[in-house]
Write a protein that holds these residues in place. Structure first.
Motif, PDB file in Angstrom:
ATOM      1  N   THR A  90       0.806  -1.219   0.000  1.00  0.00           N
ATOM      2  CA  THR A  90       0.000   0.000   0.000  1.00  0.00           C
ATOM      3  C   THR A  90       0.834   1.262   0.000  1.00  0.00           C
ATOM      4  O   THR A  90       0.300   2.365   0.025  1.00  0.00           O
ATOM      5  CB  THR A  90      -0.935   0.017   1.222  1.00  0.00           C
ATOM      6  OG1 THR A  90      -0.157  -0.155   2.402  1.00  0.00           O
ATOM      7  CG2 THR A  90      -1.957  -1.093   1.120  1.00  0.00           C
ATOM      8  N   ASN A  91       2.149   1.149  -0.027  1.00  0.00           N
ATOM      9  CA  ASN A  91       2.997   2.328  -0.085  1.00  0.00           C
ATOM     10  C   ASN A  91       3.323   2.734  -1.512  1.00  0.00           C
ATOM     11  O   ASN A  91       3.981   3.732  -1.750  1.00  0.00           O
ATOM     12  CB  ASN A  91       4.311   2.064   0.667  1.00  0.00           C
ATOM     13  CG  ASN A  91       4.071   1.873   2.145  1.00  0.00           C
ATOM     14  OD1 ASN A  91       3.231   2.539   2.714  1.00  0.00           O
ATOM     15  ND2 ASN A  91       4.796   0.948   2.748  1.00  0.00           N
ATOM     16  N   LYS A  92       2.892   1.937  -2.489  1.00  0.00           N
ATOM     17  CA  LYS A  92       3.206   2.198  -3.879  1.00  0.00           C
ATOM     18  C   LYS A  92       2.086   3.005  -4.527  1.00  0.00           C
ATOM     19  O   LYS A  92       1.028   3.187  -3.952  1.00  0.00           O
ATOM     20  CB  LYS A  92       3.413   0.871  -4.614  1.00  0.00           C
ATOM     21  CG  LYS A  92       4.556   0.060  -4.005  1.00  0.00           C
ATOM     22  CD  LYS A  92       4.851  -1.141  -4.826  1.00  0.00           C
ATOM     23  CE  LYS A  92       5.385  -0.743  -6.171  1.00  0.00           C
ATOM     24  NZ  LYS A  92       5.767  -1.887  -6.977  1.00  0.00           N
ATOM     25  N   PRO A  93       2.299   3.443  -5.778  1.00  0.00           N
ATOM     26  CA  PRO A  93       1.268   4.236  -6.452  1.00  0.00           C
ATOM     27  C   PRO A  93      -0.071   3.519  -6.573  1.00  0.00           C
ATOM     28  O   PRO A  93      -1.069   4.133  -6.853  1.00  0.00           O
ATOM     29  CB  PRO A  93       1.882   4.473  -7.839  1.00  0.00           C
ATOM     30  CG  PRO A  93       3.344   4.373  -7.627  1.00  0.00           C
ATOM     31  CD  PRO A  93       3.520   3.333  -6.563  1.00  0.00           C
ATOM     32  N   LYS A  94      -0.101   2.195  -6.367  1.00  0.00           N
ATOM     33  CA  LYS A  94      -1.344   1.465  -6.489  1.00  0.00           C
ATOM     34  C   LYS A  94      -2.337   1.845  -5.402  1.00  0.00           C
ATOM     35  O   LYS A  94      -3.506   1.562  -5.504  1.00  0.00           O
ATOM     36  CB  LYS A  94      -1.066  -0.036  -6.452  1.00  0.00           C
ATOM     37  CG  LYS A  94      -0.251  -0.492  -7.633  1.00  0.00           C
ATOM     38  CD  LYS A  94      -0.063  -1.972  -7.579  1.00  0.00           C
ATOM     39  CE  LYS A  94       0.623  -2.491  -8.804  1.00  0.00           C
ATOM     40  NZ  LYS A  94       1.959  -2.012  -8.973  1.00  0.00           N
ATOM     41  N   SER A  95      -1.889   2.429  -4.309  1.00  0.00           N
ATOM     42  CA  SER A  95      -2.790   2.932  -3.286  1.00  0.00           C
ATOM     43  C   SER A  95      -2.850   4.445  -3.398  1.00  0.00           C
ATOM     44  O   SER A  95      -1.824   5.110  -3.334  1.00  0.00           O
ATOM     45  CB  SER A  95      -2.298   2.552  -1.887  1.00  0.00           C
ATOM     46  OG  SER A  95      -2.417   1.170  -1.684  1.00  0.00           O
ATOM     47  N   GLN A 137       5.099  -0.766 -16.772  1.00  0.00           N
ATOM     48  CA  GLN A 137       3.728  -0.860 -17.245  1.00  0.00           C
ATOM     49  C   GLN A 137       2.932   0.207 -16.528  1.00  0.00           C
ATOM     50  O   GLN A 137       2.784   0.164 -15.297  1.00  0.00           O
ATOM     51  CB  GLN A 137       3.126  -2.230 -16.969  1.00  0.00           C
ATOM     52  CG  GLN A 137       3.581  -3.337 -17.905  1.00  0.00           C
ATOM     53  CD  GLN A 137       3.074  -3.157 -19.322  1.00  0.00           C
ATOM     54  OE1 GLN A 137       1.870  -2.992 -19.547  1.00  0.00           O
ATOM     55  NE2 GLN A 137       3.978  -3.204 -20.282  1.00  0.00           N
ATOM     56  N   GLY A 138       2.450   1.193 -17.273  1.00  0.00           N
ATOM     57  CA  GLY A 138       1.669   2.258 -16.661  1.00  0.00           C
ATOM     58  C   GLY A 138       2.440   2.933 -15.545  1.00  0.00           C
ATOM     59  O   GLY A 138       3.559   3.408 -15.755  1.00  0.00           O
ATOM     60  N   PRO A 139       1.884   2.936 -14.321  1.00  0.00           N
ATOM     61  CA  PRO A 139       2.541   3.640 -13.218  1.00  0.00           C
ATOM     62  C   PRO A 139       3.681   2.855 -12.571  1.00  0.00           C
ATOM     63  O   PRO A 139       4.375   3.374 -11.698  1.00  0.00           O
ATOM     64  CB  PRO A 139       1.402   3.839 -12.209  1.00  0.00           C
ATOM     65  CG  PRO A 139       0.534   2.645 -12.424  1.00  0.00           C
ATOM     66  CD  PRO A 139       0.570   2.388 -13.912  1.00  0.00           C
ATOM     67  N   ASP A 140       3.862   1.594 -12.974  1.00  0.00           N
ATOM     68  CA  ASP A 140       4.843   0.729 -12.318  1.00  0.00           C
ATOM     69  C   ASP A 140       6.137   0.671 -13.119  1.00  0.00           C
ATOM     70  O   ASP A 140       6.141   0.246 -14.271  1.00  0.00           O
ATOM     71  CB  ASP A 140       4.279  -0.684 -12.162  1.00  0.00           C
ATOM     72  CG  ASP A 140       2.995  -0.693 -11.351  1.00  0.00           C
ATOM     73  OD1 ASP A 140       2.971  -0.033 -10.303  1.00  0.00           O
ATOM     74  OD2 ASP A 140       2.027  -1.344 -11.776  1.00  0.00           O
ATOM     75  N   TYR A 197      -6.172   1.376  -7.516  1.00  0.00           N
ATOM     76  CA  TYR A 197      -5.293   0.886  -8.582  1.00  0.00           C
ATOM     77  C   TYR A 197      -6.044  -0.080  -9.498  1.00  0.00           C
ATOM     78  O   TYR A 197      -5.935  -0.008 -10.726  1.00  0.00           O
ATOM     79  CB  TYR A 197      -4.065   0.193  -7.988  1.00  0.00           C
ATOM     80  CG  TYR A 197      -3.109  -0.323  -9.051  1.00  0.00           C
ATOM     81  CD1 TYR A 197      -2.074   0.486  -9.509  1.00  0.00           C
ATOM     82  CD2 TYR A 197      -3.263  -1.592  -9.609  1.00  0.00           C
ATOM     83  CE1 TYR A 197      -1.213   0.031 -10.498  1.00  0.00           C
ATOM     84  CE2 TYR A 197      -2.408  -2.042 -10.587  1.00  0.00           C
ATOM     85  CZ  TYR A 197      -1.381  -1.242 -11.030  1.00  0.00           C
ATOM     86  OH  TYR A 197      -0.541  -1.689 -12.016  1.00  0.00           O
ATOM     87  N   ILE A 198      -6.809  -0.973  -8.890  1.00  0.00           N
ATOM     88  CA  ILE A 198      -7.570  -1.960  -9.664  1.00  0.00           C
ATOM     89  C   ILE A 198      -8.612  -1.267 -10.536  1.00  0.00           C
ATOM     90  O   ILE A 198      -8.760  -1.586 -11.725  1.00  0.00           O
ATOM     91  CB  ILE A 198      -8.251  -2.974  -8.727  1.00  0.00           C
ATOM     92  CG1 ILE A 198      -7.202  -3.810  -7.966  1.00  0.00           C
ATOM     93  CG2 ILE A 198      -9.206  -3.877  -9.501  1.00  0.00           C
ATOM     94  CD1 ILE A 198      -6.320  -4.659  -8.862  1.00  0.00           C
ATOM     95  N   ARG A 199      -9.326  -0.319  -9.977  1.00  0.00           N
ATOM     96  CA  ARG A 199     -10.383   0.370 -10.728  1.00  0.00           C
ATOM     97  C   ARG A 199      -9.810   1.134 -11.921  1.00  0.00           C
ATOM     98  O   ARG A 199     -10.401   1.134 -13.008  1.00  0.00           O
ATOM     99  CB  ARG A 199     -11.146   1.324  -9.812  1.00  0.00           C
ATOM    100  CG  ARG A 199     -11.998   0.614  -8.764  1.00  0.00           C
ATOM    101  CD  ARG A 199     -12.787   1.609  -7.937  1.00  0.00           C
ATOM    102  NE  ARG A 199     -13.768   2.314  -8.757  1.00  0.00           N
ATOM    103  CZ  ARG A 199     -14.531   3.313  -8.307  1.00  0.00           C
ATOM    104  NH1 ARG A 199     -14.385   3.732  -7.053  1.00  0.00           N
ATOM    105  NH2 ARG A 199     -15.404   3.897  -9.096  1.00  0.00           N
ATOM    106  N   ILE A 200      -8.669   1.760 -11.724  1.00  0.00           N
ATOM    107  CA  ILE A 200      -8.099   2.579 -12.785  1.00  0.00           C
ATOM    108  C   ILE A 200      -7.387   1.741 -13.836  1.00  0.00           C
ATOM    109  O   ILE A 200      -7.582   1.920 -15.039  1.00  0.00           O
ATOM    110  CB  ILE A 200      -7.118   3.617 -12.205  1.00  0.00           C
ATOM    111  CG1 ILE A 200      -7.862   4.626 -11.328  1.00  0.00           C
ATOM    112  CG2 ILE A 200      -6.370   4.346 -13.321  1.00  0.00           C
ATOM    113  CD1 ILE A 200      -6.944   5.550 -10.547  1.00  0.00           C
ATOM    114  N   ASN A 201      -6.560   0.798 -13.380  1.00  0.00           N
ATOM    115  CA  ASN A 201      -5.650   0.115 -14.291  1.00  0.00           C
ATOM    116  C   ASN A 201      -6.097  -1.255 -14.777  1.00  0.00           C
ATOM    117  O   ASN A 201      -5.704  -1.674 -15.868  1.00  0.00           O
ATOM    118  CB  ASN A 201      -4.276  -0.042 -13.615  1.00  0.00           C
ATOM    119  CG  ASN A 201      -3.621   1.283 -13.328  1.00  0.00           C
ATOM    120  OD1 ASN A 201      -3.101   1.939 -14.219  1.00  0.00           O
ATOM    121  ND2 ASN A 201      -3.653   1.702 -12.068  1.00  0.00           N
ATOM    122  N   ASP A 202      -6.891  -1.959 -13.970  1.00  0.00           N
ATOM    123  CA  ASP A 202      -7.121  -3.368 -14.273  1.00  0.00           C
ATOM    124  C   ASP A 202      -8.547  -3.764 -14.651  1.00  0.00           C
ATOM    125  O   ASP A 202      -8.746  -4.586 -15.541  1.00  0.00           O
ATOM    126  CB  ASP A 202      -6.656  -4.230 -13.095  1.00  0.00           C
ATOM    127  CG  ASP A 202      -5.156  -4.149 -12.902  1.00  0.00           C
ATOM    128  OD1 ASP A 202      -4.445  -3.939 -13.900  1.00  0.00           O
ATOM    129  OD2 ASP A 202      -4.684  -4.297 -11.754  1.00  0.00           O
TER     130      ASP A 202
END
Length: 242
Positions: free
Chosen positions: A3-8, A139-142, A208-213
């Motif tokens: 949860t410290n990454k851009p995915k949160s 990939q994207g933000p990662d 992250y899931i809603r936006i990217n996946d």
């Protein structure tokens, strides 16, 4: 992903309000919608079905949350496990892999029935829906080599089919720039921690899931409807996140 990454989404940004968040989601959906018009041809070379009802494939295409989520909705797939491939067993844990120095890539191990879906069909999903094969080490933000686009062939047939398909797509200019996906030696697959398994299914409201996946699932349904199954196959023994 932790949860410290851009995915949160950062707490401060969430506090700005639903209006900004909705705008972000809308922009992402527009980007995915624009790509829906692009369809790539199926591989000209494929592996014959044979008599076996079980085979495996290992792909890396960025964050394994979304790649796993996509392939869990592919007809003929019986299980998809998130994990690490490309490095040693001793470094196959999330925190270490996240340094980008282990040689590992976040990967998925796909078990499938070759009489229902072919290796070539899996590759078509991989290149057209699961990730962007033209992005080098991100990939994207990662960002980082752990998010690279890679295929880990498990035998000579898989290597030949994957290599031929990349050549086919590049010659056809299926993408505006060349594919950067590498075929890498398979050294082993190491299952990721339980909290990563079926993350998309258990956490559909995660930013992250809603936006990217989640848009990728819609991609699969609309772009390759014959390969889509509504109910995802889940990893056995993993409890939903609470």
């Amino acid at each position: 992903m932790n949860t410290n990454k851009p995915k949160s989404a950062p707490l401060g940004k969430l506090a700005i309000g639903a209006l900004i968040l909705t705008s972000v989601f809308a922009w992402q959906r527009m980007a995915y919608s624009a790509e829906e018009a692009v369809s790539i041809a199926a591989p000209k070379m494929d592996i014959p079905a044979g008599s076996s009802h079980s085979a495996q494939a290992v792909f890396s295409g960025g964050c394994f949350w979304g790649v796993q989520g996509v392939f869990e909705h592919v007809r003929g797939v019986t299980q998809v496990v998130s994990g690490y491939s490309g490095g040693a067993a001793s470094t196959a844990d999330y925190e270490t892999v996240s340094t980008g120095e282990t040689g590992h890539a976040e990967s998925v191990q796909i078990t499938y029935d070759p009489t229902k879906v072919s290796y070539g069909q899996l590759l078509q999903v991989f290149f057209s829906v699961a990730h962007n094969p033209t992005e080098l080490n991100y990939q994207g933000p990662d960002h980082g080599s752990q998010y690279r686009s890679a295929i880990f062939p498990l035998n000579d047939q898989q290597r030949q089919v994957a290599a031929a398909y990349i050549e086919q797509l590049n010659k056809a200019h299926a993408f505006s720039v060349p594919i950067v996906t590498k075929l890498e030696p398979f050294k082993g697959f190491y299952r990721a921690e339980d909290y990563h398994q079926d993350f998309l299914v258990h956490n559909p409201d995660h930013p992250y899931i809603r936006i990217n996946d989640l848009p990728k699932i819609q991609y699969l349904q609309h772009l390759l409807p014959a390969d889509y199954q509504q109910n995802p196959v889940l990893v056995a023994g993993v409890s939903p996140q609470v």
